[in-house]
Motif scaffolding. Structure first.
Motif, PDB file in Angstrom:
ATOM      1  N   LEU A   1     -13.962  -2.282  -5.506  1.00  0.00           N
ATOM      2  CA  LEU A   1     -14.315  -1.235  -4.555  1.00  0.00           C
ATOM      3  C   LEU A   1     -13.104  -0.357  -4.222  1.00  0.00           C
ATOM      4  N   TYR A   2     -11.916  -0.986  -4.134  1.00  0.00           N
ATOM      5  CA  TYR A   2     -10.694  -0.271  -3.769  1.00  0.00           C
ATOM      6  C   TYR A   2      -9.834   0.119  -4.974  1.00  0.00           C
ATOM      7  N   GLY A   3     -10.347  -0.134  -6.183  1.00  0.00           N
ATOM      8  CA  GLY A   3      -9.603   0.257  -7.380  1.00  0.00           C
ATOM      9  C   GLY A   3      -8.305  -0.498  -7.559  1.00  0.00           C
ATOM     10  N   VAL A   4      -8.278  -1.756  -7.152  1.00  0.00           N
ATOM     11  CA  VAL A   4      -7.060  -2.572  -7.239  1.00  0.00           C
ATOM     12  C   VAL A   4      -6.908  -3.119  -8.651  1.00  0.00           C
ATOM     13  N   ARG A   5      -5.845  -2.709  -9.320  1.00  0.00           N
ATOM     14  CA  ARG A   5      -5.567  -3.161 -10.691  1.00  0.00           C
ATOM     15  C   ARG A   5      -4.303  -4.009 -10.783  1.00  0.00           C
ATOM     16  N   SER A   6      -3.550  -4.078  -9.694  1.00  0.00           N
ATOM     17  CA  SER A   6      -2.363  -4.939  -9.643  1.00  0.00           C
ATOM     18  C   SER A   6      -2.138  -5.328  -8.188  1.00  0.00           C
ATOM     19  N   ILE A   7      -1.472  -6.452  -7.999  1.00  0.00           N
ATOM     20  CA  ILE A   7      -1.182  -6.908  -6.638  1.00  0.00           C
ATOM     21  C   ILE A   7       0.292  -7.298  -6.543  1.00  0.00           C
ATOM     22  N   PRO A   8       0.867  -7.222  -5.337  1.00  0.00           N
ATOM     23  CA  PRO A   8       0.228  -6.880  -4.067  1.00  0.00           C
ATOM     24  C   PRO A   8      -0.150  -5.402  -3.991  1.00  0.00           C
ATOM     25  N   LYS A   9      -1.206  -5.128  -3.275  1.00  0.00           N
ATOM     26  CA  LYS A   9      -1.678  -3.769  -3.060  1.00  0.00           C
ATOM     27  C   LYS A   9      -2.113  -3.657  -1.605  1.00  0.00           C
ATOM     28  N   THR A  10      -1.619  -2.643  -0.923  1.00  0.00           N
ATOM     29  CA  THR A  10      -1.924  -2.511   0.491  1.00  0.00           C
ATOM     30  C   THR A  10      -2.502  -1.139   0.822  1.00  0.00           C
ATOM     31  N   PHE A  11      -3.307  -1.115   1.884  1.00  0.00           N
ATOM     32  CA  PHE A  11      -3.878   0.110   2.427  1.00  0.00           C
ATOM     33  C   PHE A  11      -3.712   0.038   3.945  1.00  0.00           C
ATOM     34  N   LEU A  12      -3.036   1.016   4.524  1.00  0.00           N
ATOM     35  CA  LEU A  12      -2.890   1.060   5.983  1.00  0.00           C
ATOM     36  C   LEU A  12      -4.032   1.897   6.539  1.00  0.00           C
ATOM     37  N   ILE A  13      -4.764   1.312   7.480  1.00  0.00           N
ATOM     38  CA  ILE A  13      -5.971   1.936   8.023  1.00  0.00           C
ATOM     39  C   ILE A  13      -5.761   2.241   9.504  1.00  0.00           C
ATOM     40  N   ASP A  14      -6.069   3.473   9.912  1.00  0.00           N
ATOM     41  CA  ASP A  14      -5.835   3.861  11.309  1.00  0.00           C
ATOM     42  C   ASP A  14      -6.960   3.362  12.219  1.00  0.00           C
ATOM     43  N   ARG A  15      -6.858   3.678  13.504  1.00  0.00           N
ATOM     44  CA  ARG A  15      -7.800   3.155  14.494  1.00  0.00           C
ATOM     45  C   ARG A  15      -9.223   3.696  14.315  1.00  0.00           C
ATOM     46  N   ASP A  16      -9.344   4.810  13.595  1.00  0.00           N
ATOM     47  CA  ASP A  16     -10.665   5.377  13.321  1.00  0.00           C
ATOM     48  C   ASP A  16     -11.268   4.849  12.024  1.00  0.00           C
ATOM     49  N   GLY A  17     -10.547   3.934  11.373  1.00  0.00           N
ATOM     50  CA  GLY A  17     -11.057   3.353  10.135  1.00  0.00           C
ATOM     51  C   GLY A  17     -10.780   4.181   8.902  1.00  0.00           C
ATOM     52  N   LYS A  18      -9.817   5.113   8.993  1.00  0.00           N
ATOM     53  CA  LYS A  18      -9.473   5.959   7.852  1.00  0.00           C
ATOM     54  C   LYS A  18      -8.162   5.507   7.196  1.00  0.00           C
ATOM     55  N   ILE A  19      -8.074   5.727   5.890  1.00  0.00           N
ATOM     56  CA  ILE A  19      -6.877   5.358   5.144  1.00  0.00           C
ATOM     57  C   ILE A  19      -5.722   6.268   5.547  1.00  0.00           C
ATOM     58  N   ALA A  20      -4.620   5.666   6.016  1.00  0.00           N
ATOM     59  CA  ALA A  20      -3.454   6.432   6.438  1.00  0.00           C
ATOM     60  C   ALA A  20      -2.347   6.420   5.387  1.00  0.00           C
ATOM     61  N   SER A  21      -2.201   5.310   4.677  1.00  0.00           N
ATOM     62  CA  SER A  21      -1.169   5.184   3.637  1.00  0.00           C
ATOM     63  C   SER A  21      -1.637   4.161   2.615  1.00  0.00           C
ATOM     64  N   VAL A  22      -1.081   4.284   1.406  1.00  0.00           N
ATOM     65  CA  VAL A  22      -1.470   3.389   0.312  1.00  0.00           C
ATOM     66  C   VAL A  22      -0.224   2.801  -0.337  1.00  0.00           C
ATOM     67  N   ASN A  23      -0.342   1.518  -0.698  1.00  0.00           N
ATOM     68  CA  ASN A  23       0.664   0.856  -1.528  1.00  0.00           C
ATOM     69  C   ASN A  23       2.035   0.765  -0.861  1.00  0.00           C
ATOM     70  N   LEU A  24       2.037   0.343   0.383  1.00  0.00           N
ATOM     71  CA  LEU A  24       3.298   0.144   1.094  1.00  0.00           C
ATOM     72  C   LEU A  24       3.902  -1.193   0.703  1.00  0.00           C
ATOM     73  N   ARG A  25       5.210  -1.195   0.434  1.00  0.00           N
ATOM     74  CA  ARG A  25       5.923  -2.432   0.092  1.00  0.00           C
ATOM     75  C   ARG A  25       7.190  -2.500   0.919  1.00  0.00           C
ATOM     76  N   GLY A  26       7.503  -3.686   1.433  1.00  0.00           N
ATOM     77  CA  GLY A  26       8.711  -3.871   2.215  1.00  0.00           C
ATOM     78  C   GLY A  26       8.462  -3.619   3.692  1.00  0.00           C
ATOM     79  N   ALA A  27       9.152  -4.381   4.534  1.00  0.00           N
ATOM     80  CA  ALA A  27       8.959  -4.266   5.977  1.00  0.00           C
ATOM     81  C   ALA A  27       9.285  -2.869   6.480  1.00  0.00           C
ATOM     82  N   GLN A  28      10.336  -2.253   5.927  1.00  0.00           N
ATOM     83  CA  GLN A  28      10.735  -0.930   6.397  1.00  0.00           C
ATOM     84  C   GLN A  28       9.680   0.115   6.078  1.00  0.00           C
ATOM     85  N   ALA A  29       9.105   0.034   4.883  1.00  0.00           N
ATOM     86  CA  ALA A  29       8.074   0.999   4.489  1.00  0.00           C
ATOM     87  C   ALA A  29       6.827   0.844   5.351  1.00  0.00           C
TER      88      ALA A  29
END
Length: 372
Positions: free
Chosen positions: A335-363
């Motif tokens: 459903l999310y088109g994940v072809r490799s992991i780890p893979k992340t999606f940051l979702i805002d309070r309205d349920g919308k995608i805010a950022s994709v593929n964040l790696r590392g605590a700083q990012a």
């Protein structure tokens, strides 16, 4: 008389030392590195996006002492001091006369060194020491980058810290603008711009190929937890959610988990949580090789146990752990088109995608702070 003679000797040594330092033409780098006896030390010029070039080398004597002389002086720039596989970076402003370096070869790469006579190198070493010890968070790093005296330091630290991650293009562009303003015709400024252009093109291509785009409503995921309870992603609307695809068998995922945990612990009381989707389990190809349903069920339960054990081992204390135990045939992964992991999606309070593929605590933290 003996005391007087000793005092005179000390004074003579001090005067001679002072005279030697006054007599330095150009720039001199001296160092005493323990456990580096009879090795060689190299100094490379560093240009972002290009291979380093050796500009000097020297023998280290039996006491660990070495010396490099630059009669014409050393140019402002970023440098790499290396002894064997151990290395540290230095930054010069071009006004240095006598630079002294003291350390131990065994801890050199940890930036456990003392540097005198190069304020910009001292600043960089202080920062790197704290970064090695994980004492620098995103706000303090950004403050350093904004206020450090030499734009070369800002550019180099930004490049080394954020690398080719397109999420950090604004940081790269900010650092490059400052570098260009200070040194408009420098090779470093030109090559850094070329590097940023390449990262930007790659990032645009990556975003264009993503099935899930920033700004899109996050598709719902509803799956069971290890204990059979069902959780749905849409039930978390109103919170900022990091949707994290991972698996117990995925080495990079396990190495990334401490970063995810760090951000969770810091912001869990501010409306932030994590929804983890595991790609553990058994796929149809593996299932087809098994002769009985008992074998299939045994394999599946073993995979389920590995998933549960990894959650405990890595300290993933949030409750939202789900999986359909179908490995790469996982429905949410498709459903999310994940072809490799780890893979992340940051979702805002309205349920919308805010950022994709964040790696590392700083990012993760940098993007989280924009929407939390």
């Amino acid at each position: 008389m003996k005391n007087i003679s000793q005092i005179i000797l000390i004074l003579l040594v001090s005067i001679l030392s002072w005279q030697c330092e006054q007599a330095v033409q150009g720039t001199r780098i001296q160092g005493t590195i323990s456990n580096a006896s009879n090795l060689q030390v190299f100094l490379d010029k560093v240009i972002i996006g290009k291979a380093n070039s050796v500009i000097a080398k020297a023998d280290i004597d039996a006491s660990g002492f070495f010396q490099m002389d630059f009669p014409e002086g050393i140019k402002n720039g970023v440098y790499l001091l290396r002894i064997g596989a151990k290395r540290i970076n230095l930054v010069m402003n071009g006004k240095e006369k006598m630079i002294k370096i003291e350390g131990d070869l065994n801890t050199l790469q940890m930036y456990d060194v003392n540097i005198y006579g190069s304020p910009d190198s001292e600043s960089l070493v202080s920062l790197m020491t704290r970064m090695v010890k994980r004492q620098v968070d995103q706000p303090s790093l950004q403050s350093y980058l904004d206020t450090v005296a030499n734009p070369l330091t800002t550019a180099f630290v930004t490049y080394k810290t954020y690398g080719p991650n397109g999420q950090y293009l604004p940081m790269h562009k900010k650092a490059q603008a400052r570098l260009t303003e200070a040194f408009p015709n420098s090779e470093m400024a030109k090559e850094y711009q070329n590097y940023i252009t390449a990262v930007e093109q790659q990032f645009k291509q990556q975003k264009a190929s993503e099935l899930i785009q920033v700004g899109q409503q996050a598709p719902n995921i509803s799956l069971p937890t290890p204990d059979g309870k069902n959780y749905s992603l849409e039930d978390l609307k109103g919170k900022v959610v990091l949707l994290d695809f991972w698996a117990s068998w995925c080495g990079p995922c396990r190495r990334e988990n401490p970063n995810v945990v760090k951000v969770y612990e810091k912001y869990k009381n501010q409306g932030f949580t994590i929804f983890s989707v595991s790609l553990d389990g058994i796929d149809s190809r593996t299932m087809a090789r098994m002769k009985t349903t008992d074998q299939i069920e045994s394999y599946k339960q073993n995979q389920r146990k590995r998933w549960i054990d990894a959650i405990a081992q890595d300290g993933l204390t949030w409750p939202y752990h789900v999986s359909d135990l179908k490995k790469w045939e996982s429905a949410p992964a498709a459903l999310y088109g994940v072809r490799s992991i780890p893979k992340t999606f940051l979702i805002d309070r309205d349920g919308k995608i805010a950022s994709v593929n964040l790696r590392g605590a700083q990012a993760i933290e940098a993007e989280l702070l924009k929407i939390i």
